[in-house]
Write a protein that holds these residues in place. Sequence first.
Motif, mmCIF file in Angstrom:
data_model
loop_
_atom_site.group_PDB
_atom_site.id
_atom_site.type_symbol
_atom_site.label_atom_id
_atom_site.label_comp_id
_atom_site.label_asym_id
_atom_site.label_seq_id
_atom_site.Cartn_x
_atom_site.Cartn_y
_atom_site.Cartn_z
ATOM 1 N N VAL A 1 0.842 -1.205 0.000
ATOM 2 C CA VAL A 1 0.000 0.000 0.000
ATOM 3 C C VAL A 1 0.876 1.254 0.000
ATOM 4 O O VAL A 1 0.596 2.223 -0.722
ATOM 5 C CB VAL A 1 -0.976 -0.006 1.199
ATOM 6 N N LEU A 2 1.947 1.250 0.761
ATOM 7 C CA LEU A 2 2.855 2.393 0.795
ATOM 8 C C LEU A 2 3.474 2.642 -0.575
ATOM 9 O O LEU A 2 3.519 3.785 -1.054
ATOM 10 C CB LEU A 2 3.958 2.172 1.832
ATOM 11 N N LEU A 3 3.933 1.582 -1.238
ATOM 12 C CA LEU A 3 4.518 1.735 -2.573
ATOM 13 C C LEU A 3 3.491 2.249 -3.577
ATOM 14 O O LEU A 3 3.816 3.075 -4.433
ATOM 15 C CB LEU A 3 5.120 0.417 -3.049
ATOM 16 N N CYS A 4 2.258 1.785 -3.461
ATOM 17 C CA CYS A 4 1.201 2.270 -4.356
ATOM 18 C C CYS A 4 0.929 3.757 -4.123
ATOM 19 O O CYS A 4 0.753 4.520 -5.084
ATOM 20 C CB CYS A 4 -0.079 1.465 -4.159
ATOM 21 N N ARG A 5 0.916 4.172 -2.876
ATOM 22 C CA ARG A 5 0.707 5.593 -2.564
ATOM 23 C C ARG A 5 1.859 6.443 -3.092
ATOM 24 O O ARG A 5 1.635 7.533 -3.626
ATOM 25 C CB ARG A 5 0.561 5.796 -1.060
ATOM 26 N N LEU A 6 3.087 5.972 -2.930
ATOM 27 C CA LEU A 6 4.235 6.713 -3.449
ATOM 28 C C LEU A 6 4.194 6.821 -4.966
ATOM 29 O O LEU A 6 4.492 7.874 -5.534
ATOM 30 C CB LEU A 6 5.536 6.047 -3.003
ATOM 31 N N ALA A 7 3.814 5.719 -5.629
ATOM 32 C CA ALA A 7 3.710 5.743 -7.089
ATOM 33 C C ALA A 7 2.637 6.742 -7.535
ATOM 34 O O ALA A 7 2.845 7.512 -8.481
ATOM 35 C CB ALA A 7 3.396 4.347 -7.616
ATOM 36 N N LEU A 8 1.498 6.748 -6.860
ATOM 37 C CA LEU A 8 0.433 7.686 -7.204
ATOM 38 C C LEU A 8 0.883 9.129 -6.969
ATOM 39 O O LEU A 8 0.592 10.017 -7.777
ATOM 40 C CB LEU A 8 -0.832 7.388 -6.396
ATOM 41 N N LEU A 9 1.629 9.364 -5.887
ATOM 42 C CA LEU A 9 2.150 10.694 -5.617
ATOM 43 C C LEU A 9 3.086 11.151 -6.730
ATOM 44 O O LEU A 9 2.993 12.286 -7.209
ATOM 45 C CB LEU A 9 2.882 10.715 -4.273
ATOM 46 N N LEU A 10 3.976 10.267 -7.176
ATOM 47 C CA LEU A 10 4.880 10.612 -8.275
ATOM 48 C C LEU A 10 4.114 10.925 -9.555
ATOM 49 O O LEU A 10 4.457 11.852 -10.293
ATOM 50 C CB LEU A 10 5.879 9.486 -8.518
ATOM 51 N N VAL A 11 3.076 10.148 -9.824
ATOM 52 C CA VAL A 11 2.254 10.381 -11.015
ATOM 53 C C VAL A 11 1.600 11.757 -10.934
ATOM 54 O O VAL A 11 1.630 12.533 -11.899
ATOM 55 C CB VAL A 11 1.193 9.267 -11.166
ATOM 56 N N ARG A 12 1.023 12.070 -9.786
ATOM 57 C CA ARG A 12 0.341 13.359 -9.629
ATOM 58 C C ARG A 12 1.312 14.533 -9.720
ATOM 59 O O ARG A 12 1.001 15.573 -10.302
ATOM 60 C CB ARG A 12 -0.421 13.411 -8.300
ATOM 61 N N VAL A 13 2.503 14.395 -9.152
ATOM 62 C CA VAL A 13 3.507 15.460 -9.246
ATOM 63 C C VAL A 13 3.903 15.663 -10.704
ATOM 64 O O VAL A 13 3.998 16.800 -11.181
ATOM 65 C CB VAL A 13 4.745 15.132 -8.373
ATOM 66 N N ALA A 14 4.118 14.565 -11.434
ATOM 67 C CA ALA A 14 4.476 14.673 -12.854
ATOM 68 C C ALA A 14 3.361 15.339 -13.642
ATOM 69 O O ALA A 14 3.615 16.183 -14.511
ATOM 70 C CB ALA A 14 4.790 13.295 -13.420
ATOM 71 N N GLU A 15 2.104 14.994 -13.343
ATOM 72 C CA GLU A 15 0.977 15.590 -14.061
ATOM 73 C C GLU A 15 0.841 17.085 -13.785
ATOM 74 O O GLU A 15 0.671 17.878 -14.713
ATOM 75 C CB GLU A 15 -0.333 14.881 -13.682
ATOM 76 N N THR A 16 0.932 17.461 -12.523
ATOM 77 C CA THR A 16 0.743 18.879 -12.192
ATOM 78 C C THR A 16 1.920 19.726 -12.650
ATOM 79 O O THR A 16 1.737 20.881 -13.038
ATOM 80 C CB THR A 16 0.523 19.080 -10.680
#
Length: 97
Positions: A22-37
């Motif tokens: 779950v932690l790795l999934c949250r980190l991956a989602l955070l990286l995706v959102r940072v890249a998008e914004t």
Amino acid sequence: MKSVLDLRPVYHRLEERIRAHVLLCRLALLLVRVAETTTGRTWPKIRAELDRLHAITFTGPAGTFQQTTELTKPQRDLFTALKLNPPKTIIELTTSL
């Protein structure tokens, strides 16, 4: 619902492994959102552009080397917007002497 998350079964049994997943999934989602914004592009478009970047291995009598494909302008723009260093052109060089 359109999303970049693909849900599929998770086969972890131990609590610490579930928490790590779950932690790795949250980190991956955070990286995706940072890249998008940061870039103003959607993740599928960012990923499609970066998927065109390849490492190729060449072998000859003098040795072996790995080289990345030349960056396109959109790829350079992505690396610049994300403040990342692009990959080196020559990754590895091995001489056979």
